[in-house]
Each structure stands twice: as C-alpha cells, then as structure tokens.
Write an enzyme that holds these catalytic residues in place. Sequence first.
Site, short mmCIF file in Angstrom:
data_model
loop_
_atom_site.label_atom_id
_atom_site.label_comp_id
_atom_site.label_asym_id
_atom_site.label_seq_id
_atom_site.Cartn_x
_atom_site.Cartn_y
_atom_site.Cartn_z
N ASP A 1 0.52 -3.03 12.14
CA ASP A 1 0.11 -2.86 10.74
C ASP A 1 0.76 -1.66 10.07
O ASP A 1 0.25 -1.15 9.08
CB ASP A 1 -1.42 -2.74 10.65
CG ASP A 1 -1.98 -1.59 11.48
OD1 ASP A 1 -1.18 -0.86 12.12
OD2 ASP A 1 -3.20 -1.43 11.51
N GLY B 1 -2.76 -6.14 15.23
CA GLY B 1 -2.53 -4.75 15.63
C GLY B 1 -1.30 -4.13 15.01
O GLY B 1 -1.26 -2.92 14.78
N THR C 1 -10.20 5.97 15.28
CA THR C 1 -8.81 5.65 14.94
C THR C 1 -8.67 5.39 13.46
O THR C 1 -7.72 5.84 12.81
CB THR C 1 -8.35 4.41 15.72
OG1 THR C 1 -8.46 4.67 17.12
CG2 THR C 1 -6.91 4.06 15.38
N LYS D 1 -8.85 1.28 -1.79
CA LYS D 1 -9.37 1.76 -0.51
C LYS D 1 -8.50 2.90 -0.02
O LYS D 1 -7.27 2.84 -0.10
CB LYS D 1 -9.40 0.65 0.54
CG LYS D 1 -10.00 1.11 1.88
CD LYS D 1 -10.17 -0.02 2.87
CE LYS D 1 -8.88 -0.40 3.53
NZ LYS D 1 -9.07 -1.41 4.60
N THR E 1 -4.20 -3.98 19.40
CA THR E 1 -4.00 -2.74 20.14
C THR E 1 -3.64 -1.62 19.16
O THR E 1 -3.24 -1.89 18.03
CB THR E 1 -2.89 -2.90 21.18
OG1 THR E 1 -1.68 -3.32 20.52
CG2 THR E 1 -3.29 -3.95 22.22
N GLU F 1 -3.35 5.95 3.85
CA GLU F 1 -2.89 4.95 2.88
C GLU F 1 -3.89 4.76 1.75
O GLU F 1 -5.10 4.91 1.95
CB GLU F 1 -2.70 3.60 3.59
CG GLU F 1 -1.70 3.63 4.71
CD GLU F 1 -1.74 2.38 5.56
OE1 GLU F 1 -0.68 2.04 6.12
OE2 GLU F 1 -2.82 1.76 5.69
N ARG G 1 -14.16 -6.86 7.08
CA ARG G 1 -13.20 -7.64 6.27
C ARG G 1 -12.00 -8.09 7.10
O ARG G 1 -11.48 -9.19 6.90
CB ARG G 1 -12.79 -6.88 5.02
CG ARG G 1 -11.71 -5.82 5.16
CD ARG G 1 -10.32 -6.43 5.00
NE ARG G 1 -9.33 -5.45 4.62
CZ ARG G 1 -8.39 -4.97 5.41
NH1 ARG G 1 -8.31 -5.33 6.67
NH2 ARG G 1 -7.51 -4.11 4.94
N ARG H 1 0.83 -1.21 0.00
CA ARG H 1 0.00 0.00 0.00
C ARG H 1 0.87 1.25 0.00
O ARG H 1 2.01 1.26 0.46
CB ARG H 1 -0.95 -0.01 1.19
CG ARG H 1 -0.33 -0.20 2.53
CD ARG H 1 -1.43 -0.31 3.59
NE ARG H 1 -1.02 -1.11 4.72
CZ ARG H 1 -1.85 -1.87 5.43
NH1 ARG H 1 -3.12 -1.91 5.12
NH2 ARG H 1 -1.42 -2.57 6.44
N SER I 1 -1.00 -10.42 10.38
CA SER I 1 -1.95 -9.74 9.50
C SER I 1 -1.72 -8.24 9.51
O SER I 1 -1.71 -7.61 10.57
CB SER I 1 -3.38 -10.04 9.97
OG SER I 1 -4.33 -9.28 9.26
N LYS J 1 5.45 -0.39 14.41
CA LYS J 1 4.32 -0.77 15.25
C LYS J 1 4.23 -2.29 15.30
O LYS J 1 3.96 -2.94 14.29
CB LYS J 1 3.02 -0.18 14.71
CG LYS J 1 1.78 -0.44 15.56
CD LYS J 1 0.61 0.36 14.98
CE LYS J 1 -0.64 0.27 15.86
NZ LYS J 1 -1.34 -1.01 15.69
#
Length: 340
Positions: A227, A225, A84, A69, A201, A56, A112, A45, A292, A231
Amino acid sequence: MTQFLDVPNMSRWIQRDGAENVLGTMTRYVEDDFTRWTSFDKTPRIASHTPFGVIELMPTSDNVTYSFKYVNGHPLNPSRGFQTVTAFGMLADVDNGYPVFLSEMTLLTALRTAATSALTGRVLARPDSRVMALIGTGSQAEFQSLAFRAAMGIEDLQIFDTDPAAMAKLRRNLEPLGFRITEAASTAEAVRGADIVTTCTADKQMATILTDDMVEPGVHINAIGGDCPGKTELEAQILTRSRVFVEYPPQTRIEGEIQQMDPDFPVVEFWQVLTGQAEGRTSAQEITVFDSVGFAIADFAALRCARDATADLQTTIDLVADPQDPKDLFSLVNSLKPVG
C-alpha cells in the site's frame, strides 16, 4: 458544534451492534459510494515518506460533503509499543465549509478495509468459495475474517504468520466466534486448497510473500498489504496470469502490486464492475486479484456509516470559531474573562 466519535464510543458501537453486523452495513455503504464513483473528486493521497514510515492525507468530495482522513503507516511501531496504523477523519458540509463530524479512524479504517475486501470478494471470487487463507494475522486479520463471513459465509481459515504469537492471538479472538482455524507452517501450506487468499503483511519492502507456484487456478487474491511505494507482497508473475482489479489506477500504479509492472499494464477499475461497465470474473478457472491500496472514497463511505449509526454515542466539540458577527472574530477574544 461538531459531532465527535472517539475511540471508546467507536468501540461501544462495534460491541453494541456486533462487528459482523457493522461490517455488513459498512459494506453496503462502500458499495453505494463506489457505484457513484464518477460523482467524486479523486486524487492520489498526499504522502510524506520517511525512513520511519509514511503519513498521508486522503481527501475526496461529492460536491455535497467533503471528507479527509489522516493516516500513518509505521511498520516498526509494534516493536516500540505503538500501533502500525493510526487515523482520524472528518466530514464537512460543502455549502459552508463547516466540519460536521470528526471521528477516530484507527478502528474505522480496519472496518472499511475489511468491508471493501468483502465487497470485492463477493463480486470477484467464485460463488462456491468456502475457505480463506490469511497470510499475516496482525491487526487487520479479525476484521477481514468477520467481513468475509458476513458477505460470503466463510468460516474456514488457513493461517500463517512469521510470528506464532500473532496466530495464537487470532485463534483466541476468532475460535469463540465459530471460526474453524488451521495454523500452517508456511505460506505455501496455508494457501493450498484455499478459494480466497488474503495477504496482509506489514514490512515496508518489495517482498514476495506469495509466489506464482503457490497460486491455484480459480483463486481470488485479496492483496491488501502492498500500500505504498516500495512495498509489495506478490510475485510479478502472478499478476501477468491474473485479471487485476484496482480502486484508482493513478494511486495503485504508485503504491500497489502493479508498481512492479509496466505503466500500461492492464487493470480493471472495480467501480466499473459494480456499474456493469466492465466484466468481473469470467470463468471458474480465472485468477482474480484485488490490488487494494485503500482509497478516499471508501473512507468517505465509512465516515458516513459511522455518523449515521452512532448518533446516540456522539459527543460535540467546539471546533469552529463562530462569533455572533461573522466579521468580528476578535469579539471571541474580548468576551473572555481575564486570566487570574
């Protein structure tokens, strides 16, 4: 005219069909599109990072339909009264480039993400899994819980959040739906005896939410979390003794838990498990991790699902300038009545 699904009608769809049914349907759409993974254009992305958060764009195409998206992630937003994460997205026909479906994707992204988690959990977790620990009970937690119940029948939740109000919110929303919820005093207490651990989180930092000593043999970790660059949620030692599954390695190595690891750290692309090109879980004692970060093909699937299921709830918007003579765009200006 472009079909449009706004926030109220997205909410009406979920309420009308039931969140669990919607999540079950969306899980099938995600599985269908992940199974034909090689048909899609793929790119990490496009992200714009600032001290406030990230914005993004996530594009993909199967050469018949194009999607993108727009999504943000601003961890401090709730303290200012904002979400958020917010998002919207679009489907377009590749043959002429016209946008055909525009949708809100704040709710749809939550659906999703949960559907993708449930799909990977169904494939990678032990079939006898009955208890899920939820570390972080913010906006995603209810969707995750409902998706795992739809996919695996899980109703026992052990939860922990540093914010007691967030845990109370989850209990208020899910107990009336039949979930059995145990509030823990710490992450270690929440994950003890759990078959599946979902970490979700929001803090944008290299955090260690789950440490190696907390992870029992045979557990499946649904790490959603971490992503974006800088982080994470898992201690690196967890990854070294686990089998790690990812969506798209070039993106996950930048944004996921494996950003902590060497560039050649071994991972398995989840789509290959679905198509039989790679093994999933190999034993009851193996620790599996779904690292993920969210990928555009899941958004593509979610948009297709929403478009197909909500024809009666969609409106239209005049998004494309479309004069009678394709070469006379200025005619649209001349055709307007003078102002005043």
